[in-house]
Scaffold this motif. Sequence first.
Motif, PDB file in Angstrom:
ATOM      1  N   LEU A  58     -88.646  20.324  14.584  1.00  0.00           N
ATOM      2  CA  LEU A  58     -90.012  19.933  14.931  1.00  0.00           C
ATOM      3  C   LEU A  58     -90.573  20.754  16.087  1.00  0.00           C
ATOM      4  N   VAL A  59     -89.773  20.953  17.133  1.00  0.00           N
ATOM      5  CA  VAL A  59     -90.258  21.695  18.299  1.00  0.00           C
ATOM      6  C   VAL A  59     -90.482  23.162  17.946  1.00  0.00           C
ATOM      7  N   SER A  60     -89.541  23.774  17.224  1.00  0.00           N
ATOM      8  CA  SER A  60     -89.710  25.188  16.878  1.00  0.00           C
ATOM      9  C   SER A  60     -90.871  25.375  15.901  1.00  0.00           C
ATOM     10  N   ALA A  61     -91.076  24.416  15.007  1.00  0.00           N
ATOM     11  CA  ALA A  61     -92.201  24.501  14.076  1.00  0.00           C
ATOM     12  C   ALA A  61     -93.529  24.339  14.813  1.00  0.00           C
ATOM     13  N   LEU A  62     -93.582  23.439  15.772  1.00  0.00           N
ATOM     14  CA  LEU A  62     -94.800  23.265  16.561  1.00  0.00           C
ATOM     15  C   LEU A  62     -95.117  24.523  17.361  1.00  0.00           C
ATOM     16  N   PHE A  63     -94.104  25.121  17.957  1.00  0.00           N
ATOM     17  CA  PHE A  63     -94.303  26.353  18.714  1.00  0.00           C
ATOM     18  C   PHE A  63     -94.800  27.480  17.809  1.00  0.00           C
ATOM     19  N   ALA A  64     -94.168  27.639  16.644  1.00  0.00           N
ATOM     20  CA  ALA A  64     -94.569  28.706  15.726  1.00  0.00           C
ATOM     21  C   ALA A  64     -95.992  28.490  15.217  1.00  0.00           C
ATOM     22  N   ALA A  65     -96.338  27.244  14.888  1.00  0.00           N
ATOM     23  CA  ALA A  65     -97.680  26.952  14.388  1.00  0.00           C
ATOM     24  C   ALA A  65     -98.722  27.183  15.475  1.00  0.00           C
ATOM     25  N   ALA A  66     -98.427  26.789  16.710  1.00  0.00           N
ATOM     26  CA  ALA A  66     -99.365  27.012  17.812  1.00  0.00           C
ATOM     27  C   ALA A  66     -99.543  28.507  18.077  1.00  0.00           C
ATOM     28  N   LEU A  67     -98.461  29.259  18.009  1.00  0.00           N
ATOM     29  CA  LEU A  67     -98.544  30.697  18.207  1.00  0.00           C
ATOM     30  C   LEU A  67     -99.376  31.356  17.109  1.00  0.00           C
ATOM     31  N   LEU A  68     -99.159  30.948  15.870  1.00  0.00           N
ATOM     32  CA  LEU A  68     -99.940  31.496  14.760  1.00  0.00           C
ATOM     33  C   LEU A  68    -101.412  31.119  14.898  1.00  0.00           C
ATOM     34  N   PHE A  69    -101.689  29.867  15.231  1.00  0.00           N
ATOM     35  CA  PHE A  69    -103.075  29.445  15.398  1.00  0.00           C
ATOM     36  C   PHE A  69    -103.753  30.248  16.505  1.00  0.00           C
ATOM     37  N   ARG A 107     -74.456  11.782  13.479  1.00  0.00           N
ATOM     38  CA  ARG A 107     -75.836  11.303  13.633  1.00  0.00           C
ATOM     39  C   ARG A 107     -76.530  12.006  14.790  1.00  0.00           C
ATOM     40  N   ASP A 108     -75.817  12.226  15.892  1.00  0.00           N
ATOM     41  CA  ASP A 108     -76.394  12.941  17.030  1.00  0.00           C
ATOM     42  C   ASP A 108     -76.735  14.380  16.653  1.00  0.00           C
ATOM     43  N   ALA A 109     -75.861  15.022  15.902  1.00  0.00           N
ATOM     44  CA  ALA A 109     -76.115  16.407  15.482  1.00  0.00           C
ATOM     45  C   ALA A 109     -77.350  16.482  14.593  1.00  0.00           C
ATOM     46  N   ILE A 110     -77.516  15.526  13.712  1.00  0.00           N
ATOM     47  CA  ILE A 110     -78.691  15.506  12.840  1.00  0.00           C
ATOM     48  C   ILE A 110     -79.956  15.262  13.656  1.00  0.00           C
ATOM     49  N   THR A 111     -79.879  14.380  14.648  1.00  0.00           N
ATOM     50  CA  THR A 111     -81.035  14.105  15.501  1.00  0.00           C
ATOM     51  C   THR A 111     -81.452  15.355  16.270  1.00  0.00           C
ATOM     52  N   VAL A 112     -80.475  16.073  16.807  1.00  0.00           N
ATOM     53  CA  VAL A 112     -80.769  17.315  17.533  1.00  0.00           C
ATOM     54  C   VAL A 112     -81.377  18.341  16.587  1.00  0.00           C
ATOM     55  N   GLU A 113     -80.845  18.449  15.382  1.00  0.00           N
ATOM     56  CA  GLU A 113     -81.363  19.412  14.410  1.00  0.00           C
ATOM     57  C   GLU A 113     -82.805  19.081  14.019  1.00  0.00           C
ATOM     58  N   SER A 126     -87.393  24.814   6.204  1.00  0.00           N
ATOM     59  CA  SER A 126     -86.373  25.862   6.228  1.00  0.00           C
ATOM     60  C   SER A 126     -85.248  25.552   7.211  1.00  0.00           C
ATOM     61  N   VAL A 127     -85.553  24.835   8.275  1.00  0.00           N
ATOM     62  CA  VAL A 127     -84.504  24.464   9.223  1.00  0.00           C
ATOM     63  C   VAL A 127     -83.692  23.284   8.700  1.00  0.00           C
ATOM     64  N   LEU A 128     -84.346  22.323   8.066  1.00  0.00           N
ATOM     65  CA  LEU A 128     -83.647  21.100   7.661  1.00  0.00           C
ATOM     66  C   LEU A 128     -82.977  21.182   6.294  1.00  0.00           C
ATOM     67  N   MET A 129     -83.363  22.120   5.446  1.00  0.00           N
ATOM     68  CA  MET A 129     -82.758  22.187   4.112  1.00  0.00           C
ATOM     69  C   MET A 129     -81.245  22.367   4.131  1.00  0.00           C
ATOM     70  N   PRO A 130     -80.673  23.186   5.003  1.00  0.00           N
ATOM     71  CA  PRO A 130     -79.218  23.297   5.007  1.00  0.00           C
ATOM     72  C   PRO A 130     -78.505  21.981   5.323  1.00  0.00           C
ATOM     73  N   LEU A 131     -79.210  21.029   5.948  1.00  0.00           N
ATOM     74  CA  LEU A 131     -78.584  19.733   6.221  1.00  0.00           C
ATOM     75  C   LEU A 131     -78.278  18.983   4.936  1.00  0.00           C
ATOM     76  N   GLY A 132     -79.033  19.216   3.881  1.00  0.00           N
ATOM     77  CA  GLY A 132     -78.811  18.535   2.618  1.00  0.00           C
ATOM     78  C   GLY A 132     -77.573  19.011   1.899  1.00  0.00           C
ATOM     79  N   GLY A 177     -84.976  17.434  15.910  1.00  0.00           N
ATOM     80  CA  GLY A 177     -85.781  17.751  17.086  1.00  0.00           C
ATOM     81  C   GLY A 177     -86.035  19.241  17.212  1.00  0.00           C
ATOM     82  N   TYR A 178     -84.998  20.040  16.973  1.00  0.00           N
ATOM     83  CA  TYR A 178     -85.161  21.498  17.015  1.00  0.00           C
ATOM     84  C   TYR A 178     -86.147  21.963  15.951  1.00  0.00           C
TER      85      TYR A 178
END
Length: 94
Positions: free
Chosen positions: A24-35, A13-19, A73-79, A21-22
């Motif tokens: 969301l944060v990396s997606a926010l950074f990429a979207a802000a950079l693109l914007f 559960r902790d590993a999934i929570t970290v994944e 793309s980050v979360l799909m491998p979790l499935g 969080g990663y």
Amino acid sequence: MSTYGGRRSQDERDAITVEIGYALVSALFAAALLFGAVAGPALLFALPGPLERVLLNAGFVLAPVLFLVRVVSVLMPLGKSGQPSQPGRTSPDS
């Protein structure tokens, strides 16, 4: 999951929570950079009206799309659990 149909351990559960969080944060950074790259010139410089609107609208459309694509793309491998779809059988890639 350590057993078929069992509950997840705290470590899993902790590993999934970290994944998550990663993702969301990396997606926010990429979207802000693109914007910033797309709409930034319209915000910083005095551009003609139509060009300014096009750049701002492109930034407002592309940033959320990139955010969603990055999260998925980050979360799909979790499935993919690595467990065979049927108990007693091996995975096709083993």
